[in-house]
Scaffold this motif. Sequence first.
Motif, PDB file in Angstrom:
ATOM      1  N   GLU A  89       0.816  -1.217   0.000  1.00 21.36           N
ATOM      2  CA  GLU A  89       0.000   0.000   0.000  1.00 21.36           C
ATOM      3  C   GLU A  89       0.850   1.268   0.000  1.00 21.36           C
ATOM      4  OE1 GLU A  89      -2.361  -3.355   1.686  1.00 21.36           O
ATOM      5  OE2 GLU A  89      -0.351  -2.562   2.073  1.00 21.36           O
ATOM      6  N   SER A 113       0.328  -1.806  -4.629  1.00 26.19           N
ATOM      7  CA  SER A 113      -1.036  -2.346  -4.607  1.00 26.19           C
ATOM      8  C   SER A 113      -1.339  -2.765  -3.179  1.00 26.19           C
ATOM      9  CB  SER A 113      -1.169  -3.531  -5.565  1.00 26.19           C
ATOM     10  OG  SER A 113      -0.365  -4.618  -5.142  1.00 26.19           O
ATOM     11  N   SER A 114      -2.491  -3.359  -2.975  1.00 24.42           N
ATOM     12  CA  SER A 114      -2.785  -3.892  -1.647  1.00 24.42           C
ATOM     13  C   SER A 114      -1.891  -5.085  -1.371  1.00 24.42           C
ATOM     14  CB  SER A 114      -4.253  -4.323  -1.560  1.00 24.42           C
ATOM     15  OG  SER A 114      -4.477  -5.461  -2.358  1.00 24.42           O
ATOM     16  N   THR A 115      -1.695  -5.390  -0.091  1.00 28.42           N
ATOM     17  CA  THR A 115      -0.886  -6.553   0.276  1.00 28.42           C
ATOM     18  C   THR A 115      -1.443  -7.823  -0.356  1.00 28.42           C
ATOM     19  OG1 THR A 115      -0.220  -5.539   2.364  1.00 28.42           O
ATOM     20  CG2 THR A 115      -0.041  -7.922   2.204  1.00 28.42           C
TER      21      THR A 115
END
Length: 312
Positions: free
Chosen positions: A149, A177-179
């Motif tokens: 993030e 991006s998100s984890t």
Amino acid sequence: MIRHHLRSPLLSTALLASGLVAAPAQADIDEVRFGVPPWPGVTVKSEVAAQLLEAMGYETRQNNLAVSVILNGVAQNDLEVYLGGWYPVQTDMVEPLVADGKVEKVAANIQGATSGLVVPRYVYEAGVETVADLDEHRDRFDGQIQGIEAGTGINTAIQNAIDQDLAGLGDWSLRGSSTAAMLAQAGQKMRDQEWVTFVGWEPHWMNVSYDLVYLKDADGAGVADIESTVWTVVPASLKDEDPDLHRFMSQYVVDTQDQNDWVHAYSYEDVPADEVATDWIASHTETVAAWLEGVKAKDGRPAIEAVRAHFE
């Protein structure tokens, strides 16, 4: 005992919704309020502590909040426990509160945590051992580093290394991006035996599910081989308010492999946090006994006796 869970991103909303208001110091605490950020490791770690406290006669409340909100809550005595004080990332957030005498770091509950860039073992064995080795094989990686993030400390460090062309990373790009999305992308590449480098940290289930190697840093890039410590943060008044709770929190130190296993079960196998905690406690009473040495339950019994009676 009743366990409460509260989810809110804002302090004012959270405190109003949960009834958390500053109260005068008291001689003993009946309800222990945890601040829990949206991180699997802290989620299960808080659940384990909460179940032990409930067996000792306390009620517990787990408040799902952002880190800044949690720290403000601990400083204002609206929360009793925060188990996610990740250093060095949160140093600038926590240390001013320590200096002002508002909070106390009572224990390094995870020691020797690691974060930084990782590669699959097959990439490491092919010669990528340090950050400087990445650029020698740029085409195999498509010149990309898979990040998490935006705004996290490690992402900022990676972008800084790119901007300053450290360790040959000047023509690389960071794909944030998100984890979950990062790990899904990395997992697919590893299943196909493709080359990939991404942000890793321990404790986390990725270390159980994948055969990873943490790269050594190079050229002072500051994006690998980062050693971290996770602190338990409590109000500065906790020792006077409840010495037994304070002692337990000061002795609650989790083995990294145990937390890896907790997070793997919770995040990867989708086992509910309360089930992960209950099963682990029931089969690890020797470890629990060390955490509860010298601690009394609410009824005056040694805490470990209350816990054994509850879980056996």
